[in-house]
Design a protein around this motif. Structure first.
Motif, short mmCIF file in Angstrom:
data_model
loop_
_atom_site.label_atom_id
_atom_site.label_comp_id
_atom_site.label_asym_id
_atom_site.label_seq_id
_atom_site.Cartn_x
_atom_site.Cartn_y
_atom_site.Cartn_z
N ASP A 257 -38.71 -8.67 -34.32
CA ASP A 257 -38.08 -7.34 -34.42
C ASP A 257 -36.60 -7.41 -34.10
O ASP A 257 -35.77 -6.77 -34.77
CB ASP A 257 -38.77 -6.37 -33.45
CG ASP A 257 -40.22 -6.10 -33.84
OD1 ASP A 257 -40.57 -6.34 -35.02
OD2 ASP A 257 -41.00 -5.68 -32.97
N GLU A 258 -36.26 -8.20 -33.10
CA GLU A 258 -34.85 -8.35 -32.71
C GLU A 258 -34.06 -9.03 -33.82
O GLU A 258 -32.91 -8.63 -34.11
CB GLU A 258 -34.80 -9.17 -31.42
CG GLU A 258 -33.43 -9.18 -30.75
CD GLU A 258 -33.48 -9.94 -29.42
OE1 GLU A 258 -32.58 -10.77 -29.20
OE2 GLU A 258 -34.43 -9.71 -28.64
N LYS B 201 -34.69 -8.96 -37.04
CA LYS B 201 -34.53 -8.04 -38.17
C LYS B 201 -33.35 -7.09 -37.95
O LYS B 201 -32.62 -6.75 -38.90
CB LYS B 201 -35.82 -7.23 -38.38
CG LYS B 201 -35.81 -6.37 -39.64
CD LYS B 201 -37.17 -5.77 -39.92
CE LYS B 201 -37.16 -4.91 -41.17
NZ LYS B 201 -36.86 -5.67 -42.39
N GLN B 202 -33.12 -6.70 -36.71
CA GLN B 202 -32.01 -5.80 -36.41
C GLN B 202 -30.66 -6.47 -36.61
O GLN B 202 -29.65 -5.79 -36.84
CB GLN B 202 -32.13 -5.30 -34.96
CG GLN B 202 -33.36 -4.44 -34.70
CD GLN B 202 -33.41 -3.21 -35.60
OE1 GLN B 202 -32.41 -2.52 -35.78
NE2 GLN B 202 -34.59 -2.96 -36.18
N LYS B 203 -30.62 -7.80 -36.54
CA LYS B 203 -29.35 -8.51 -36.65
C LYS B 203 -29.03 -8.96 -38.07
O LYS B 203 -27.97 -9.51 -38.33
CB LYS B 203 -29.35 -9.72 -35.71
CG LYS B 203 -29.43 -9.30 -34.24
CD LYS B 203 -29.13 -10.46 -33.31
CE LYS B 203 -29.11 -9.97 -31.86
NZ LYS B 203 -28.69 -11.01 -30.92
N ALA C 233 -41.56 -9.31 -30.44
CA ALA C 233 -40.23 -8.86 -30.03
C ALA C 233 -39.12 -9.68 -30.68
O ALA C 233 -38.10 -9.13 -31.13
CB ALA C 233 -40.12 -8.92 -28.51
N LEU C 234 -39.29 -11.00 -30.75
CA LEU C 234 -38.24 -11.84 -31.33
C LEU C 234 -38.04 -11.51 -32.80
O LEU C 234 -36.90 -11.44 -33.28
CB LEU C 234 -38.59 -13.32 -31.16
CG LEU C 234 -38.28 -13.96 -29.81
CD1 LEU C 234 -38.77 -15.41 -29.79
CD2 LEU C 234 -36.78 -13.92 -29.51
N TYR D 73 -33.14 -17.94 -33.98
CA TYR D 73 -34.37 -17.25 -33.60
C TYR D 73 -35.60 -18.11 -33.88
O TYR D 73 -36.56 -18.12 -33.09
CB TYR D 73 -34.46 -15.89 -34.30
CG TYR D 73 -33.77 -14.79 -33.53
CD1 TYR D 73 -34.48 -13.97 -32.66
CD2 TYR D 73 -32.39 -14.59 -33.65
CE1 TYR D 73 -33.85 -12.98 -31.93
CE2 TYR D 73 -31.75 -13.60 -32.93
CZ TYR D 73 -32.47 -12.80 -32.07
OH TYR D 73 -31.84 -11.82 -31.33
#
Length: 689
Positions: free
Chosen positions: A341-342, A344-346, A338-339, A374
């Motif tokens: 993936d999160e 990558k979105q930022k 999850a971290l 992160y």
């Protein structure tokens, strides 16, 4: 003899100080003035009335009492100056810059001894001769540049060479490494590297003293002293890294054993550093890089394997760093979940978070900060490397401001790799002036990290006696009446007394007795000639003999070999061939070597060294450091050996040597090992009483 007058003098006189700052005498005065020495500075110069704004004394006899004298005059004048100043001017510390002493001529050595005798008589500290001086936060008593930034928590640097010290300082300054003190001991007539470590150890203050010591050593005058105080300082919380130059030459005596052929003074240095817990370096860049790593505000996690996250805007350096870290036994784990993936979105579209984390050439200071945050949260990451030069697309000052902030905030160590020291020179300098360091080359960083991570903690120096019959060992050694290689029976007795398992064997020049023993233990057997040192070279080894007829034929053949005195017959056993050996090095003691055995010890030279006596932790560290360790553990379907038993043999051998210093060289090659145990098959011992 390090005293207050040397470290914190209230008055200093430069004998030979001048107005010419391009010569040592003028340069010392300049550095003292620019360094802000707060005491009284005096100069002796017979030709000048004023030296760089200081009233000069034409004759040293005119001087008032002074604490520290720096001599920058011809060597022939130094003894008389030392005697005058110590006797009549109460000088209690000397720094002699001048060369032309024991490093050049016998006459110079005589003058050097005269100076030492006077210093000892009057209780004076003596640095040099033939050095660049002493640099501390109290006084800059050196004639060279650069003068690094000084900080109480900077590193202490001690060098046996003045010129090399300057080059190491040059390397350090470009990285931002700060110093607490720089000691150039020169010839070290009174105060050598070991003496400085002794003083730092005995006066250690964990709250105020530097915790990092860097050494450049050309001669280890007192290995025991170096070992004792380095070990003590490291156990008090310090880290020590060192270069030992001039260690590659083999011993002067021709070697007649495998160990003698492999072991050199370098093996002794390696063993000493391993026992003390000193990080060994092999270049100026490596030493200063190690110094920078050890100076990071967050301590380096050293238990187990180090896991890195790499944040970069340039793919190539990230890949090279990944390769170099992996080669050194560290890991760059993939980032998933999850971290990841999160994160990558930022980041910008096209960015990668696989590790290395590539924020792209268009990534901004904000993106860098997000990536670091992160990584700080990820449980499988111990440290963060940030590679950021100037892609010409972002404001580099802003990026380095964010990096500065994150280094101060994060709990994990951050390694800044800022390669654009030319195109982004002002930005890098501003970053360094904030108290940070820069690892401009990622592979050099990984190499230095590898050296740190593979350096063991200081070893327990107690002798392990368990299972070793010391009185019996002494009786055997004391009973020998000749020097040289001892007979197989004595070798067998010594190994037995040390608790080292040996294969059943029998030595005789009588064919009937040899064959009778073979019949008793059962075929197959091995026959070896007794007499020649290198049995294999003269055809003196026959393996897998399965009958009496073949054994008799081999016996007859071997007894015809030149220098043959008998034949040894042993029960034939199987296993992985290992090697353990030892060589006595003057001043250091016995260096113990281990590695793969048989011909591999000479061909591959994959050996590890330790200094007797050895602890079990040292023995395990030696075994683990072998390139062939995977073979010993078992690989590709092959069963491994009993590592515990191998370590036990190494420790027992070191204890044997501790109580039998008459042994100068020793080989056990091969030892045959399997999952259950280990057995010495062939050994030779050279004794000089």
């Amino acid at each position: 003899m390090i005293n207050k007058q040397l470290l914190e003098p209230e008055s200093i006189v430069v004998v030979g100080g001048s107005n010419n700052v391009h010569k040592p005498g003028g340069a010392v005065v300049r550095n003292l003035l620019q360094g802000g020495f707060s005491g009284t500075l005096r100069v002796v110069n017979p030709k000048e009335d004023d030296v760089q704004g200081i009233k000069a004394f034409h004759d040293a006899k005119e001087l008032p009492p002074t604490d520290l004298a720096i001599l920058v005059v011809a060597a022939r004048f130094c003894p008389q100056y030392v005697e005058l100043l110590a006797k009549e001017k109460n000088v209690r510390a000397f720094i002699i810059i001048s060369a032309g002493f024991s490093e050049e001529t016998h006459e110079g050595a005589v003058m050097e001894q005269q100076i030492l005798d006077v210093c000892e008589a009057y209780g004076c500290a003596l640095i040099g001769p033939n050095c660049i001086g002493l640099l501390t936060r109290h006084h800059h008593s050196v004639f060279t540049k650069p003068i690094p930034q000084l900080n109480p928590k900077g590193v202490d640097f001690i060098s046996g060479s003045g010129a090399t010290a300057v080059f190491i300082l040059e390397s350090a300054v470009t990285k931002g490494l700060q110093f607490n003190s720089v000691w150039s001991v020169g010839n070290g007539k009174q105060i050598g590297i070991e003496s400085v470590l002794e003083y730092m150890d005995e006066h250690f203050d964990a709250e105020h003293d530097s915790l990092v010591k860097l050494l450049y050593i050309e001669n280890i005058a007192d290995p025991d002293k170096l070992l004792y105080h380095a070990t003590s300082l490291i156990r008090k919380g310090c880290r020590i890294a060192a270069i030992k130059a001039g260690s590659s030459a083999a011993g002067s005596r021709a070697a007649s054993s495998h160990t003698g052929a492999i072991a050199s003074s370098d093996s002794a240095v390696e063993a000493l550093f391993r026992k003390a817990g000193i990080v060994r370096c092999f270049s100026r860049e490596e030493l200063t890089t190690v110094g920078c790593i050890l100076s990071l505000p967050q301590p380096l996690h050293k238990e187990g394997t180090l896991h890195f996250a790499i944040v970069t805007h340039a793919g190539g350096p990230g890949v090279m760093l990944t390769d170099a870290l992996s080669k050194g036994g560290m890991q760059v784990p993939p980032l998933t979940g999850a971290l990841a993936d999160e994160l990558k979105q930022k980041l910008l579209p096209g960015s990668s978070v696989a590790n290395p984390i590539d924020i792209l050439a268009t990534g901004t200071a904000e993106h860098l900060g997000i990536a670091i945050d992160y990584c700080e949260q990820m449980d499988n990451i111990d440290a963060i490397a940030v590679i950021f030069g100037t892609p010409g697309l972002v404001k580099i000052f802003e990026v380095y401001d964010v990096l500065d902030k994150k280094i101060r905030e994060c709990h994990k160590p951050i390694f800044p790799i800022l390669p654009s020291v030319s195109t982004a020179g002002p930005e890098v300098q501003e970053f360094l002036q904030k108290g940070h360091v820069n690892f401009s080359d990622e592979v050099t960083l990984a190499t230095a990290l590898t050296q740190i991570m593979k350096t063991p903690a200081p070893a327990d120096q107690n002798v392990v006696i368990n299972g070793v019959d010391v009185p019996r060992i002494r009786r055997i050694i004391d009973g020998l009446d000749t020097n040289g290689y001892i007979s197989p029976s004595f070798v067998h007795d010594l190994l037995s007394a040390a608790g080292i398992p040996t294969v059943p064997e029998y030595v005789s020049a009588d064919k009937a007795q040899v064959t009778a023993f073979a019949e008793k233990v059962g075929y197959p057997v091995v026959a070896k000639v007794v007499g020649p040192v290198h049995k294999s070279d003269v055809g003196g080894v026959a393996l897998n003999i399965r009958s009496k007829e073949v054994l008799c034929a081999e016996f007859d053949r071997m007894m015809q070999i030149q220098d043959a005195t008998a034949v040894m017959v042993q029960k034939m056993i199987q296993g992985t061939e290992l090697f353990v050996g030892a060589k006595y090095e003057p001043r250091f003691g016995h260096v113990v070597l281990c590695g793969l055995g048989g011909i591999f010890v000479e061909v591959l030279k994959d050996v590890s060294s330790g200094l007797a006596p050895l602890s079990y932790e040292e023995a395990y560290s030696m075994i683990h450091s072998l390139r062939g360790y995977k073979i010993l553990k078992g690989t590709r379907g092959q069963k491994g050996i009993n590592i515990q038993k191998y370590a036990e043999v190494i420790v027992r051998l070191s204890t044997l040597l501790r109580f039998a210093t008459e042994i100068k060289e020793m080989d056990i090659n091969p030892l045959l090992a399997d999952e259950q145990g280990i057995t010495a098959v062939d050994a030779r011992i050279l004794v000089e009483k």
